[in-house]
Design a protein around this motif. Structure first.
Motif: not given
Length: 303
Positions: A115-133
């Motif tokens: 979400h834009e409110s959480q930018l810039p993203v840091t290493e502590q942000h939880p991953p949530a992948p949206r593609n197989p890569y």
């Protein structure tokens, strides 16, 4: 970098875009590079024999299927290369009593939609992948870190964000746009740029800065830690296209092709490089204008 001078560093994926830059980088001066000779990382026994022959001091694991659209077309193949290939590498290193550092190169794509409110993203942000890569890269990250915890393997994970520069495949957005600009400037095509969604933003870094960051992580990164490599600057693809056009003094109409829009697209992205700067001193050094100029010049040399 004197700390690496004389060290034998195995680079997987050395023939790729990043690998070619890494092998010629000033940051790795004095390093004895080793590469996988005709070995597919999906072939566990062949990889084990090759690693046993090389006996590396350190490893930089770049080898991957890294084109996101292809991961939707062939998710099984992407997982086989990116996850199982990493498992085979870990097993091979374990079998030879490897005691050096493994730098696992992941991707900033693992965060998925932020979400834009959480930018810039840091290493502590939880991953949530949206593609197989991204799923494959996050899975391999976790596998490497499990090896760190259970087998005491010295592992550092790098999450680079978008990186560009001379020599990148024209399937990627910046060289694809640059190729069209060059062709228009030469009168080889009508002044129309065909593109996908150019109103997204990304955190772009010159690939030569990225490989300098890998050198710093190999020497100074904290074992077991994950680091973002990024510019910390948010740039729109439209703005990049406008700069490419200006560099060649070209006027062109822009036609956006909905078929090139990606599923699950992140509209905006910018990341934070505080951790890597604090622990290693790394920050991008190459001016963005030089990056774009070098891409243009390299595209002109291709034809």
């Amino acid at each position: 970098m004197h700390e690496l001078s004389g060290r034998r560093v195995l680079v997987t994926g050395a023939s790729g875009f990043v690998g070619r830059h890494l092998m010629g980088a000033a940051a790795f001066a004095g390093v004895e590079f080793a590469t996988l000779q005709n070995v597919d990382i999906r072939d566990r026994s062949a990889l084990q024999a090759e690693v046993a022959s090389i006996r590396p001091d350190h490893v930089i694991h770049l080898a991957a299927q890294s084109f996101v659209p292809r991961s939707f077309e062939d998710p099984a193949g992407t997982l086989e290369i990116n996850l199982m290939g990493t498992l085979h590498l870990l097993q091979a290193l374990d079998s030879v009593g490897f005691s050096g550092r493994l730098l696992y190169v992941s991707s900033g794509d693992v965060y998925g939609a932020v979400h834009e409110s959480q930018l810039p993203v840091t290493e502590q942000h939880p991953p949530a992948p949206r593609n197989p890569y991204a799923v494959s890269k996050l899975s391999a990250e976790l596998l490497c870190l499990q090896w760190h915890r259970s087998n005491s393997l010295d592992v550092v994970v790098a999450r680079p964000f978008n990186h560009v520069g001379p020599g990148q495949d024209a399937a990627f957005v910046v060289p694809a746009l640059a190729a069209q600009v060059v062709a228009i400037a030469r009168g080889q095509r009508a002044p129309v740029i065909r593109a996908g969604d150019i109103d997204v933003t990304r955190d772009f870094t010159d690939v030569r800065d990225i490989v300098a960051g890998y050198a710093r992580l190999l020497v100074s990164g904290t074992s077991g830690r994950t680091y973002q490599l990024c510019s910390g600057v948010e740039r729109s693809v439209r703005g990049i296209l406008e700069r490419l056009l200006a560099l060649k003094a070209v006027d062109a109409e822009i036609e956006q092709d909905p078929s090139k829009f990606r599923p699950a697209e992140q509209r905006r992205m910018v990341a934070d490089n505080t951790w890597v700067s604090r622990d290693t001193g790394w920050l991008p050094a190459i001016p963005w204008e030089k990056t774009l100029q070098d891409i243009i010049e390299e595209m002109e040399s291709r034809t």
